[in-house]
Design an enzyme around this catalytic site. Structure first.
Site, mmCIF file in Angstrom:
data_model
loop_
_atom_site.group_PDB
_atom_site.id
_atom_site.type_symbol
_atom_site.label_atom_id
_atom_site.label_comp_id
_atom_site.label_asym_id
_atom_site.label_seq_id
_atom_site.Cartn_x
_atom_site.Cartn_y
_atom_site.Cartn_z
ATOM 1 N N VAL A 20 0.864 -1.180 0.000
ATOM 2 C CA VAL A 20 0.000 0.000 0.000
ATOM 3 C C VAL A 20 0.898 1.228 0.000
ATOM 4 O O VAL A 20 1.746 1.391 0.873
ATOM 5 C CB VAL A 20 -0.933 0.003 1.226
ATOM 6 N N GLU A 21 0.714 2.086 -0.984
ATOM 7 C CA GLU A 21 1.508 3.304 -1.102
ATOM 8 C C GLU A 21 0.674 4.509 -0.698
ATOM 9 O O GLU A 21 -0.543 4.495 -0.807
ATOM 10 C CB GLU A 21 1.985 3.482 -2.544
ATOM 11 N N GLY A 22 1.351 5.543 -0.227
ATOM 12 C CA GLY A 22 0.676 6.794 0.078
ATOM 13 C C GLY A 22 0.165 6.904 1.497
ATOM 14 O O GLY A 22 -0.705 7.725 1.774
#
Length: 68
Positions: A20-22
């Site tokens: 999961v990015e951000g």
């Protein structure tokens, strides 16, 4: 249901590894963990940096895995 829940469920059904990015807040980090994703990145953990700086903090950051 959050859209991220559906995305994670779909990825898990295909046996994909998920990053999961951000992630920008502690709250977002907890939500992602509760949804079963243990690998994430974002400003909450570190701002973008040169490789030399990253390699210096990497050994100290290994403890992050135990909290995710």
């Amino acid at each position: 249901m959050l859209p991220i829940e559906n995305i994670l469920r779909l990825a898990k059904s295909y046996d994909y590894d998920i990053v999961v990015e951000g992630v920008e807040t502690e709250s977002q980090s907890h939500i992602v963990q509760e949804l079963g994703c243990s690998v994430c990145q974002g400003y909450y953990f570190a701002k973008p940096m040169p490789f030399d700086s990253f390699s210096e903090i990497l050994p100290a950051a290994s403890c992050l895995n135990s909290t995710l």
